[in-house]
Design a protein around this motif. Sequence first.
Motif, PDB file in Angstrom:
ATOM      1  N   GLY A   1      15.446  17.296 -69.043  1.00  0.00           N
ATOM      2  CA  GLY A   1      15.447  17.078 -70.491  1.00  0.00           C
ATOM      3  C   GLY A   1      16.756  17.472 -71.155  1.00  0.00           C
ATOM      4  O   GLY A   1      16.848  17.521 -72.376  1.00  0.00           O
ATOM      5  N   GLU A   2      17.813  17.748 -70.349  1.00  0.00           N
ATOM      6  CA  GLU A   2      19.092  18.097 -70.973  1.00  0.00           C
ATOM      7  C   GLU A   2      19.822  16.863 -71.475  1.00  0.00           C
ATOM      8  O   GLU A   2      20.707  16.937 -72.314  1.00  0.00           O
ATOM      9  CB  GLU A   2      19.976  18.819 -69.970  1.00  0.00           C
ATOM     10  N   GLU A   3      19.473  15.728 -70.886  1.00  0.00           N
ATOM     11  CA  GLU A   3      19.980  14.452 -71.396  1.00  0.00           C
ATOM     12  C   GLU A   3      18.785  13.531 -71.515  1.00  0.00           C
ATOM     13  O   GLU A   3      17.844  13.621 -70.722  1.00  0.00           O
ATOM     14  CB  GLU A   3      21.006  13.858 -70.429  1.00  0.00           C
ATOM     15  N   LYS A   4      18.884  12.651 -72.528  1.00  0.00           N
ATOM     16  CA  LYS A   4      17.811  11.662 -72.691  1.00  0.00           C
ATOM     17  C   LYS A   4      18.437  10.291 -72.618  1.00  0.00           C
ATOM     18  O   LYS A   4      19.518  10.074 -73.175  1.00  0.00           O
ATOM     19  CB  LYS A   4      17.150  11.825 -74.054  1.00  0.00           C
ATOM     20  N   LYS A   5      17.745   9.400 -71.923  1.00  0.00           N
ATOM     21  CA  LYS A   5      18.253   8.027 -71.896  1.00  0.00           C
ATOM     22  C   LYS A   5      18.103   7.440 -73.287  1.00  0.00           C
ATOM     23  O   LYS A   5      17.075   7.635 -73.932  1.00  0.00           O
ATOM     24  CB  LYS A   5      17.450   7.188 -70.907  1.00  0.00           C
ATOM     25  N   ILE A   6      19.117   6.744 -73.740  1.00  0.00           N
ATOM     26  CA  ILE A   6      19.037   6.125 -75.062  1.00  0.00           C
ATOM     27  C   ILE A   6      19.524   4.706 -74.959  1.00  0.00           C
ATOM     28  O   ILE A   6      20.019   4.277 -73.898  1.00  0.00           O
ATOM     29  CB  ILE A   6      19.918   6.866 -76.103  1.00  0.00           C
ATOM     30  N   GLY A   7      19.437   3.982 -76.075  1.00  0.00           N
ATOM     31  CA  GLY A   7      19.987   2.644 -76.288  1.00  0.00           C
ATOM     32  C   GLY A   7      20.282   1.825 -75.056  1.00  0.00           C
ATOM     33  O   GLY A   7      19.403   1.243 -74.435  1.00  0.00           O
ATOM     34  N   LEU A   8      21.527   1.851 -74.642  1.00  0.00           N
ATOM     35  CA  LEU A   8      21.995   0.921 -73.627  1.00  0.00           C
ATOM     36  C   LEU A   8      21.993   1.578 -72.245  1.00  0.00           C
ATOM     37  O   LEU A   8      22.124   2.801 -72.140  1.00  0.00           O
ATOM     38  CB  LEU A   8      23.415   0.475 -73.984  1.00  0.00           C
ATOM     39  N   PRO A   9      21.884   0.768 -71.177  1.00  0.00           N
ATOM     40  CA  PRO A   9      21.905   1.345 -69.827  1.00  0.00           C
ATOM     41  C   PRO A   9      23.154   2.203 -69.607  1.00  0.00           C
ATOM     42  O   PRO A   9      24.255   1.797 -69.986  1.00  0.00           O
ATOM     43  CB  PRO A   9      21.938   0.109 -68.920  1.00  0.00           C
ATOM     44  N   GLY A  10      22.948   3.365 -69.021  1.00  0.00           N
ATOM     45  CA  GLY A  10      24.084   4.260 -68.742  1.00  0.00           C
ATOM     46  C   GLY A  10      24.292   5.299 -69.833  1.00  0.00           C
ATOM     47  O   GLY A  10      24.961   6.305 -69.619  1.00  0.00           O
ATOM     48  N   GLN A  11      23.746   5.070 -71.012  1.00  0.00           N
ATOM     49  CA  GLN A  11      23.977   6.004 -72.124  1.00  0.00           C
ATOM     50  C   GLN A  11      22.909   7.100 -72.149  1.00  0.00           C
ATOM     51  O   GLN A  11      21.731   6.816 -71.960  1.00  0.00           O
ATOM     52  CB  GLN A  11      23.921   5.271 -73.468  1.00  0.00           C
ATOM     53  N   THR A  12      23.364   8.323 -72.433  1.00  0.00           N
ATOM     54  CA  THR A  12      22.413   9.425 -72.614  1.00  0.00           C
ATOM     55  C   THR A  12      22.841  10.247 -73.827  1.00  0.00           C
ATOM     56  O   THR A  12      23.994  10.178 -74.264  1.00  0.00           O
ATOM     57  CB  THR A  12      22.365  10.364 -71.383  1.00  0.00           C
ATOM     58  N   ALA A  13      21.880  11.022 -74.341  1.00  0.00           N
ATOM     59  CA  ALA A  13      22.190  11.926 -75.461  1.00  0.00           C
ATOM     60  C   ALA A  13      21.905  13.348 -75.021  1.00  0.00           C
ATOM     61  O   ALA A  13      20.979  13.601 -74.249  1.00  0.00           O
ATOM     62  CB  ALA A  13      21.331  11.585 -76.662  1.00  0.00           C
ATOM     63  N   HIS A  14      22.706  14.269 -75.516  1.00  0.00           N
ATOM     64  CA  HIS A  14      22.532  15.697 -75.216  1.00  0.00           C
ATOM     65  C   HIS A  14      22.679  16.477 -76.525  1.00  0.00           C
ATOM     66  O   HIS A  14      23.496  16.115 -77.379  1.00  0.00           O
ATOM     67  CB  HIS A  14      23.603  16.147 -74.210  1.00  0.00           C
ATOM     68  N   PHE A  15      21.907  17.555 -76.664  1.00  0.00           N
ATOM     69  CA  PHE A  15      22.027  18.404 -77.848  1.00  0.00           C
ATOM     70  C   PHE A  15      22.328  19.846 -77.472  1.00  0.00           C
ATOM     71  O   PHE A  15      21.822  20.361 -76.479  1.00  0.00           O
ATOM     72  CB  PHE A  15      20.728  18.376 -78.670  1.00  0.00           C
ATOM     73  N   ASP A  16      23.154  20.463 -78.297  1.00  0.00           N
ATOM     74  CA  ASP A  16      23.412  21.895 -78.179  1.00  0.00           C
ATOM     75  C   ASP A  16      22.675  22.587 -79.319  1.00  0.00           C
ATOM     76  O   ASP A  16      22.329  21.952 -80.312  1.00  0.00           O
ATOM     77  CB  ASP A  16      24.916  22.175 -78.321  1.00  0.00           C
TER      78      ASP A  16
ATOM     79  N   GLU B   1      18.376  31.202 -70.981  1.00  0.00           N
ATOM     80  CA  GLU B   1      17.027  30.743 -71.310  1.00  0.00           C
ATOM     81  C   GLU B   1      17.104  29.650 -72.383  1.00  0.00           C
ATOM     82  O   GLU B   1      17.928  29.738 -73.307  1.00  0.00           O
ATOM     83  CB  GLU B   1      16.265  31.955 -71.854  1.00  0.00           C
ATOM     84  N   LEU B   2      16.245  28.652 -72.246  1.00  0.00           N
ATOM     85  CA  LEU B   2      16.275  27.548 -73.207  1.00  0.00           C
ATOM     86  C   LEU B   2      15.050  27.566 -74.105  1.00  0.00           C
ATOM     87  O   LEU B   2      13.973  27.979 -73.695  1.00  0.00           O
ATOM     88  CB  LEU B   2      16.323  26.205 -72.471  1.00  0.00           C
ATOM     89  N   ILE B   3      15.264  27.088 -75.331  1.00  0.00           N
ATOM     90  CA  ILE B   3      14.133  26.875 -76.227  1.00  0.00           C
ATOM     91  C   ILE B   3      14.326  25.480 -76.815  1.00  0.00           C
ATOM     92  O   ILE B   3      15.417  25.165 -77.303  1.00  0.00           O
ATOM     93  CB  ILE B   3      14.045  27.979 -77.314  1.00  0.00           C
ATOM     94  N   ASN B   4      13.338  24.661 -76.701  1.00  0.00           N
ATOM     95  CA  ASN B   4      13.462  23.244 -77.069  1.00  0.00           C
ATOM     96  C   ASN B   4      14.703  22.610 -76.441  1.00  0.00           C
ATOM     97  O   ASN B   4      15.411  21.836 -77.084  1.00  0.00           O
ATOM     98  CB  ASN B   4      13.519  23.075 -78.590  1.00  0.00           C
ATOM     99  N   GLY B   5      15.009  23.025 -75.244  1.00  0.00           N
ATOM    100  CA  GLY B   5      16.126  22.410 -74.523  1.00  0.00           C
ATOM    101  C   GLY B   5      17.497  22.975 -74.852  1.00  0.00           C
ATOM    102  O   GLY B   5      18.504  22.524 -74.308  1.00  0.00           O
TER     103      GLY B   5
END
Length: 628
Positions: A65-80, A191-195
């Motif tokens: 869950g550190e990256e999520k697949k989005i929009g177009l093939p190959g693209q991912t999103a990450h949040f800090d 430790e992570l909280i909500n990723g």
Amino acid sequence: MVTREELLVKKMGDKNFKKLEALGNTHVLDFVAKYVELCNPGSVFVCDDSSEDVEYIKKRAIERGEEKKIGLPGQTAHFDNYCDQARDKDNTCYLIRKGLDLGPHINGKDRDEGLRDVHEILKDIMKGCELYVRCFSLGPPNSIFSQCALQLTDSPYVAHSEDILYRGGYEQFKKLNGSNEFFRFVHSQGELINGVSKNLDKRRIFMDLEDDTVYSTNTQYGGNSIGLKKLAMRLAIQKANKSDWLTEHMLVMGAHGPNGRVTYFTGAFPSACGKTSTAMLPGETIIGDDIAYIRNVNGRMRAVNVEKGIFGIIQDVNAKDDPLIWKVLTTPGEAIFSNVLIDDGGTPHWLGKGTPEPPHGVNHFGEWTPGTKDEKGKAVDISNKNARYTIPLSRLENTDPKADDPEGVPIGGVIYGGRDSDTSVPVEQSFNWVHGIITKGATLESETTSATLGKEGVRIFNLMSNLEFLSVPLGVYIRNNVEFGRKLTDPPLVFSVNYFLKSREGKYLNTMDDKRVWIKWMELRRNGDVEAIKTPTGYIPKYPDLKKLFKDVLSKDYTEKEYEEQFTVRTAKLLAKLDRIEKVYRADTSELPPELFSELEAQRKRLQEAQQKYGDEISPFTLEKDQK
Ligand code: SPV
Ligand code: MN
């Protein structure tokens, strides 16, 4: 007692252990074993750079869950974490042995105390997580420039980002023949909280210059966690300055002149001051946008890009101003978007994208709709100002054919740029190398931006855009730069640029496109194709040359009035700047090279004489007339 081998085999299994053992380096085995034991991960994965291994890391980033697949093939999103969106200057320190003085600009901490603190934090920090071990080559492999780097991280996002940004070094490590000449990085997001990293109070970015080791804990923002970026740069600055080469916060690009001529430039700009956009100007070719290793090869300055990808600021990237990046970000292919908004259809959005804002989405804050406010009542933008995209350079259409050349490229010009609203002209050439290094590089000031945590718009001293990253005393660094040029048989020209000059009324005097003209002018100067006007601080362009370039490059009618406003020499402001800079250096405790004060003094004298003769502001036309 459990042996090193038993410990490693237990944690990583035979297959991974064999991959590590095949490097034939006990220093690697010792280092990995030490941190496996301390951080206590559930398992360990060793990446041997095969496409299978690289794919595994990407897969894990999605699964965790550190990256999520989005929009177009190959693209991912990450949040800090909402509060972990930029380089953390306060918690980034060098661990320094008692008695060693690196000067007042370097954030230092007692080494023993720092090591104790960070090792306590690292204890069991990876419990239940997977640890990734990766080998990289900073700079093209098999080259005199290259430097090996070993990364341990529990974040598959970090391991994936580094895969995009750096050249694999598994084979290169074998060529070390067992030596300990490699940089080491231990990163844990904790430790992570909500990723996102939960324990920001235990965020540490500590650099041990004695052991070429960096520790980064409880943080995810790339500038703090991607060890090979600015953290490796700090280690390399020390290494270069102990020898006779340079590690610089510099882009490398090819400027294209008449008849197919290519002249290569390096350029140092503070973060968020036009560096990446200069590196990829339309019509020119890019080698790198952030970090360069530079050497003297047979009397010529040659440079390589330490990286092979871009971790670029996404704010204001739009179809009109950045057509090349826009294309990469809006077509299928590998790209990580960090801290942007993902709308309900999976499309990324950011500040200054130039498309309509969606009514809802998820961003670095969480669920977002227009008007969302944080706990402090502060409006949350659609994306963070320091939101980024991570892409391989190879996806750009204008990558220079020599981007991966192990010999680097010969450099014809060095550019220093800062965010300066009221002092220096848009482009100026120094009188020579030493004058350039001192009065363009070592006097660089810039107004702060969102790339570091803290207040924006404050003018600060930032020599060579590198102050924050220096790991040696100022005097050592300046001397090394001065000496470097002295030993060249054909030194590059040194220029300053300023894309942020404003009128008295506070309006920008240039458009974003104008830098395309400045680079062409610099290219012509290097090749002796245009003349210039001498000012107290260097050489500036002549109006007819710029008029022609504005027409040819931008199809724009450039008026005498625009030229005069932009290239007026502001003597009073320049003298005030010299006062500020001299104060900084007078307060420095390191042994500064004598050229520093003599160049500054000579510049002051020229400016004072000009001020007496012409006043606080001098039109370039007046200077030109008087030189005839
Ligand atoms: C910069 O801010 O200069 C960057 C990104 O290039 S960071 O990795 O944060 O340093
Ligand atoms: Mn940078």
